[in-house]
Design a protein around this motif. Structure first.
Motif, mmCIF file in Angstrom:
data_model
loop_
_atom_site.group_PDB
_atom_site.id
_atom_site.type_symbol
_atom_site.label_atom_id
_atom_site.label_comp_id
_atom_site.label_asym_id
_atom_site.label_seq_id
_atom_site.Cartn_x
_atom_site.Cartn_y
_atom_site.Cartn_z
ATOM 1 N N GLU A 20 -0.911 11.995 4.881
ATOM 2 C CA GLU A 20 -1.495 10.863 5.605
ATOM 3 C C GLU A 20 -2.569 10.177 4.760
ATOM 4 N N SER A 21 -3.371 10.950 4.054
ATOM 5 C CA SER A 21 -4.387 10.386 3.180
ATOM 6 C C SER A 21 -3.735 9.515 2.104
ATOM 7 N N TYR A 22 -2.701 10.046 1.488
ATOM 8 C CA TYR A 22 -1.928 9.324 0.466
ATOM 9 C C TYR A 22 -1.391 8.007 1.039
ATOM 10 N N LEU A 23 -0.788 8.073 2.226
ATOM 11 C CA LEU A 23 -0.197 6.869 2.834
ATOM 12 C C LEU A 23 -1.254 5.838 3.230
ATOM 13 N N LEU A 24 -2.426 6.289 3.662
ATOM 14 C CA LEU A 24 -3.501 5.350 3.995
ATOM 15 C C LEU A 24 -3.903 4.549 2.758
ATOM 16 N N VAL A 25 -3.904 5.186 1.607
ATOM 17 C CA VAL A 25 -4.249 4.491 0.364
ATOM 18 C C VAL A 25 -3.088 3.598 -0.074
ATOM 19 N N VAL A 26 -1.867 4.132 -0.043
ATOM 20 C CA VAL A 26 -0.695 3.359 -0.483
ATOM 21 C C VAL A 26 -0.549 2.075 0.324
ATOM 22 N N GLU A 27 -0.778 2.131 1.631
ATOM 23 C CA GLU A 27 -0.567 0.930 2.446
ATOM 24 C C GLU A 27 -1.572 -0.177 2.129
ATOM 25 N N ASN A 28 -2.662 0.168 1.459
ATOM 26 C CA ASN A 28 -3.642 -0.845 1.062
ATOM 27 C C ASN A 28 -3.469 -1.322 -0.377
ATOM 28 N N LEU A 29 -2.466 -0.801 -1.071
ATOM 29 C CA LEU A 29 -2.159 -1.269 -2.415
ATOM 30 C C LEU A 29 -1.314 -2.539 -2.319
ATOM 31 N N PRO A 30 -1.385 -3.405 -3.329
ATOM 32 C CA PRO A 30 -0.464 -4.544 -3.353
ATOM 33 C C PRO A 30 0.977 -4.030 -3.308
ATOM 34 N N ARG A 31 1.840 -4.703 -2.579
ATOM 35 C CA ARG A 31 3.237 -4.249 -2.417
ATOM 36 C C ARG A 31 3.900 -3.904 -3.737
ATOM 37 N N ALA A 32 3.663 -4.692 -4.765
ATOM 38 C CA ALA A 32 4.299 -4.460 -6.062
ATOM 39 C C ALA A 32 3.832 -3.157 -6.720
ATOM 40 N N ASN A 33 2.682 -2.629 -6.297
ATOM 41 C CA ASN A 33 2.124 -1.406 -6.889
ATOM 42 C C ASN A 33 2.381 -0.155 -6.051
ATOM 43 N N ARG A 34 3.062 -0.308 -4.932
ATOM 44 C CA ARG A 34 3.298 0.839 -4.049
ATOM 45 C C ARG A 34 4.458 1.685 -4.569
ATOM 46 N N PRO A 35 4.224 2.990 -4.794
ATOM 47 C CA PRO A 35 5.319 3.847 -5.250
ATOM 48 C C PRO A 35 6.313 4.178 -4.139
ATOM 49 N N VAL A 36 5.899 3.994 -2.879
ATOM 50 C CA VAL A 36 6.762 4.239 -1.716
ATOM 51 C C VAL A 36 6.440 3.203 -0.649
ATOM 52 N N ASP A 37 7.330 3.068 0.323
ATOM 53 C CA ASP A 37 7.066 2.225 1.479
ATOM 54 C C ASP A 37 6.310 3.100 2.498
ATOM 55 N N PRO A 38 5.037 2.828 2.746
ATOM 56 C CA PRO A 38 4.271 3.696 3.641
ATOM 57 C C PRO A 38 4.771 3.695 5.084
ATOM 58 N N ALA A 39 5.537 2.703 5.458
ATOM 59 C CA ALA A 39 6.064 2.642 6.833
ATOM 60 C C ALA A 39 7.164 3.669 7.065
ATOM 61 N N VAL A 40 7.815 4.098 6.000
ATOM 62 C CA VAL A 40 8.949 5.018 6.175
ATOM 63 C C VAL A 40 8.818 6.337 5.411
ATOM 64 N N PHE A 41 7.984 6.392 4.377
ATOM 65 C CA PHE A 41 7.886 7.611 3.570
ATOM 66 C C PHE A 41 7.419 8.789 4.412
ATOM 67 N N GLY A 42 8.195 9.859 4.375
ATOM 68 C CA GLY A 42 7.832 11.087 5.069
ATOM 69 C C GLY A 42 7.951 11.038 6.574
ATOM 70 N N ARG A 43 8.365 9.936 7.120
ATOM 71 C CA ARG A 43 8.427 9.811 8.583
ATOM 72 C C ARG A 43 9.675 10.449 9.181
ATOM 73 N N ALA A 44 10.694 10.686 8.359
ATOM 74 C CA ALA A 44 11.944 11.260 8.863
ATOM 75 C C ALA A 44 11.925 12.786 8.886
ATOM 76 N N ASP A 45 10.869 13.374 8.307
ATOM 77 C CA ASP A 45 10.784 14.857 8.238
ATOM 78 C C ASP A 45 10.724 15.478 9.609
#
Length: 127
Positions: free
Chosen positions: A102-127
């Motif tokens: 969750e900490s990782y995703l909170l940071v990723v979602e505030n990165l510019p889209r072009a710099n995001r290594p994953v889509d925070p809306a879906v990464f890890g949500r299917a687990d």
């Protein structure tokens, strides 16, 4: 869970997160984990015990601090947005994994889209 195990679990989860890296900008006593040049987790033993510091949604952080004796406001961080995980209590591996992610995703979602290594809306949500 002891401190070494707590930090080992957090470190293992970070290794599964795309684009995450380890740096030591504050010296060898601080492990600083970043994604997109932004900090999402810190580990240290400068407090006398191995601790893990992660970013948290303010409301989630408040609830976690109330529910778990081993979770306190972020050590040397903004107390509203960061929490500290302490060893010795009842923190489970699944909770540590979830908090690091969750900490990782909170940071990723505030990165510019072009710099995001994953889509925070879906990464890890299917687990």
């Amino acid at each position: 869970m002891n401190g070494e195990k707590l930090q080992a679990l957090a470190r293992a989860r970070v290794q599964e997160l795309p684009g995450a890296g380890l740096e030591h900008p504050f010296g060898p006593d601080w492990d600083v984990f970043k994604v997109g040049e932004k900090v999402f987790m810190l580990m240290t033993e400068v407090t006398g015990q191995p601790i893990v510091i992660v970013k948290a949604d303010p409301q989630d952080g408040k609830a976690l601090r109330e529910e778990h004796d081993d979770i306190t406001p972020g050590y040397h961080m903004n107390k509203k947005h960061w929490i500290t995980l302490h060893p010795g209590g009842a923190l489970k591996k699944t909770l540590v994994d979830e908090l690091v992610t969750e900490s990782y995703l909170l940071v990723v979602e505030n990165l510019p889209r072009a710099n995001r290594p994953v889509d925070p809306a879906v990464f890890g949500r299917a687990d």
